[in-house]
Write a protein that holds these residues in place. Sequence first.
Motif, mmCIF file in Angstrom:
data_model
loop_
_atom_site.group_PDB
_atom_site.id
_atom_site.type_symbol
_atom_site.label_atom_id
_atom_site.label_comp_id
_atom_site.label_asym_id
_atom_site.label_seq_id
_atom_site.Cartn_x
_atom_site.Cartn_y
_atom_site.Cartn_z
ATOM 1 N N SER A 48 31.293 -31.669 -15.503
ATOM 2 C CA SER A 48 30.772 -30.606 -16.360
ATOM 3 C C SER A 48 30.094 -31.204 -17.587
ATOM 4 C CB SER A 48 31.905 -29.671 -16.794
ATOM 5 O OG SER A 48 32.796 -30.350 -17.673
ATOM 6 N N LEU A 49 29.258 -30.375 -18.218
ATOM 7 C CA LEU A 49 28.592 -30.822 -19.448
ATOM 8 C C LEU A 49 29.618 -31.118 -20.531
ATOM 9 C CD1 LEU A 49 25.944 -31.316 -20.941
ATOM 10 C CD2 LEU A 49 25.844 -28.869 -21.478
ATOM 11 N N ARG A 50 30.707 -30.379 -20.527
ATOM 12 C CA ARG A 50 31.775 -30.621 -21.507
ATOM 13 C C ARG A 50 32.377 -32.014 -21.292
ATOM 14 N NH1 ARG A 50 34.056 -26.544 -24.003
ATOM 15 N NH2 ARG A 50 33.516 -25.131 -22.274
ATOM 16 N N ASP A 51 32.571 -32.387 -20.011
ATOM 17 C CA ASP A 51 33.095 -33.720 -19.710
ATOM 18 C C ASP A 51 32.099 -34.808 -20.117
ATOM 19 O OD1 ASP A 51 35.369 -32.588 -18.623
ATOM 20 O OD2 ASP A 51 34.545 -32.558 -16.587
ATOM 21 N N LEU A 52 30.813 -34.537 -19.914
ATOM 22 C CA LEU A 52 29.789 -35.514 -20.259
ATOM 23 C C LEU A 52 29.805 -35.832 -21.748
ATOM 24 C CD1 LEU A 52 27.234 -37.149 -19.319
ATOM 25 C CD2 LEU A 52 25.901 -35.137 -19.980
ATOM 26 N N LEU A 53 30.038 -34.816 -22.559
ATOM 27 C CA LEU A 53 30.018 -35.002 -24.011
ATOM 28 C C LEU A 53 31.402 -35.306 -24.583
ATOM 29 C CD1 LEU A 53 27.583 -32.117 -25.016
ATOM 30 C CD2 LEU A 53 27.057 -34.515 -24.589
ATOM 31 N N ASP A 54 32.401 -35.411 -23.701
ATOM 32 C CA ASP A 54 33.747 -35.745 -24.157
ATOM 33 C C ASP A 54 33.881 -37.267 -24.213
ATOM 34 O OD1 ASP A 54 36.383 -35.714 -24.894
ATOM 35 O OD2 ASP A 54 37.155 -35.238 -22.887
ATOM 36 N N VAL A 55 33.338 -37.857 -25.264
ATOM 37 C CA VAL A 55 33.314 -39.303 -25.441
ATOM 38 C C VAL A 55 33.994 -39.651 -26.763
ATOM 39 C CG1 VAL A 55 31.208 -39.643 -24.088
ATOM 40 C CG2 VAL A 55 31.029 -39.114 -26.513
#
Length: 605
Positions: free
Chosen positions: A426-433
Motif C-alpha cells: 500500500s501507499l501507506r507502507d511505501l511511506l512508512d520509512v
Amino acid sequence: MQIQDLPYPDPGTPDARSGPRFLLWLFRNQLGGQLKSLAWGLLHFLAVSGLPFCVGFAVQAVVDRSGARLAAAGGLIALCGVCLALGDTMLHRTAVTNWITAAARVQQLLARRTAHLGSALTRRVAAGEVVAVSTGDVEKIGWFVEAWSRFAAAALTVVIVCVGLLVYEPALGVVVAVGVPVLALAVLPLLPRATRRADVQREKAGRATELASDTVAGLRVLRGIGGEELFLDRYRRASQEVRRAAVHNARMWSLIAALQVLLPGLLLIGVVWRGVQLAREGRITVGELVSVYSTVMILTYPLRHFEEIAMAYSFSRPSAKRAARVLSLERATDSAGSLEAALPKGDLYDPATGLLAPAGRLTAVVCGDPDAAGVLAERLGGHPCGDGGERPSVLLGGVPLDELPLESARTAVLVQDKDPVLLSGSLRDLLDVPASGNVPAGEALAAAQCGDVLEALAQGSLDAGAPMDARVTERGRSLSGGQRQRLALARSLVTDPEVLVLDEPTSAVDAHTEARIADGVRSLRAGRTTVVFTSSPLLLDRADRVVLVHDGEVAAVGLHRDLVRGEPRYRAVVTRETDEEAAGDLLRGGLLKHVDALEEIEETA
C-alpha cells in the motif's frame, strides 16, 4: 526453534570464511533440532531393520511348530510397526523443521547483509546472483543441513545391524560386515566429478537467472528500442546451456544411483548363495537365513541416505560458497567506523572534487557526464563507489562520513538515485520509512506533485478505503516513469534527513510539473541541506547555489543566470549546445578577456 517462532530474533553472526565453514556454522546453530532428528531417525531405521529379525523368528517358529514363539514374533512385529510409524512421522516433522529453519536463517542473514550494504551490494555482486542465492541456494543449503541428521541415523543403524548380524550369525554376518562398507564407499571416486558437474550447472543457472533479471528490469527500455528479440535469443541460448549442463550432471548421478542398486543386489546374491550352502550343511536354520537375507535387503534403505548426503553436499557446497561470499561483504568504512556521538550538522564537503554544499541551502550540481553525477552522488552518501577508499571521505560538519557508524551515516545523509525502487504494497507502507516525523506524508506528496498519482492508484485499487490504502504494484510497474519518480521523491521528503541528495529527481516529468516540484522541494526543505544533481534550468534557477563539476573537479560556482551568461561549459550542458557552439563561446570569451586586458594596459600607460 519451531517454525511458528520464525523469524529469529537474532540469526547470529555467520562464519563466512568458506562454504563448508558456513555449513558447519549452520549445523552448530541447529544442534538441538539435529539431535531430535537423529533420535527419531534411529528409532525409525532400527524399527525397519528389526522387522527382518522378527520375520525370521516367526518363520523358524512355524518350522518348529511353536505357537508361543509365533505369538511372540507377532507381538514384536506389531511393536516394530508402531515404532516405525512413530519414528517416520516424527523424523519427517523434525527434518522439515530443520530444513525450513536453516533456509529461513540464511534468508534473514542475506536480508540483513543486503540492508547493511545498500546500493554497494549490486556494485560488487551481480543482481542475478543475489536473487539466485536468496531463492534456490537457500533451499539447497537447508536440504544439506536437514539431510545430515538422517544420514547420521542411517550410518549408525548400518553399524548396529552389522554388529548384530555378526553376533546373530557370524558366518553370514562377516559377509555383510565386509560388503556393506564397500557399498557405502563405492561411489566416493565418482563424487568429485559429480561435484564439478553440479558446480558448472549451478554457475550456468546463475548466469541465466541474472540475464532474466536484467531483462525483466529493463523490459520497458527494450521494447522502446526493439531489443526484445535480441535478449530473448540470449536467454534462449543461456537456458539451453543450463539444460545441457543439467543433463550432463544427471548422467553422473544416474550412474551413482545405478551403482547403489547394482552393488546391493550383488551383495544380496552373495549372501543367498552363501546362506544356502550353510543351510545345506546344517550350520544355520531356515529362520536365520530368512533373517539375514531380509536384513540385507532392508539395508538398502538406509544405504540410500549415503547417496543422498553426497548429492546434498555436492549441490549445497557451491550454494553455501555463494552465500558466504555475499555474507562476507563489508562496507569499506566498517572497520573505521568509530564515532558514536550525536549526528553531525553543518556543511557537506567533498575534498576529492572540492564540492561544497552549505548547510541549510539548496545546492544544484551540474555534471556533463550522467555516470559521473551518479558516482559523485553516491560519494556524498558515504559510499566509496569502487575507489577502494583511496580518495578522502566526504565531510559533514567537518566529520568524515567514513568514521560514522553506518546507521548514523545513513540517518544524516540520504541519497536517492536516478532509478529508485518502489516496493509492492500500500501507499501507506511505501511511506512508512524511518523519518524525523517533522514532515507529514500529505505535505511530502503535495510537494512532489503526486495528486494525479493518488488518483491513478485509487482507480487501480477499487477496494481501497482511503488513498493511502491504494496498492502499489511491484516496482511500480503500473505507473509511468514520472509517477514513480514523484512517489520516490515523496518518500525521500518524508524521511527528512539532515542532508538529502537527489540525482535527477525530475528527469521524467513535464516542465510545468517540474517547476511546481522545484518550488515544493525548496519550500519543504527550507533550513535543511539539499543537493540536487540536475541539468534542468527550472531546478537550477531555484537553487541558492549552483556548482559546475567538470572532469572530476569543481569548475565554477554561482547562480544559474550568472553561469549561463559567463561560463560556456555550463551553458553547453544546460542549454545542450553543440561542441562547435561551445568552442565558439570559449573563443569569444577568450578574445573578450584579451581585449579587456589590452584596454587595462593602455589605461595604465
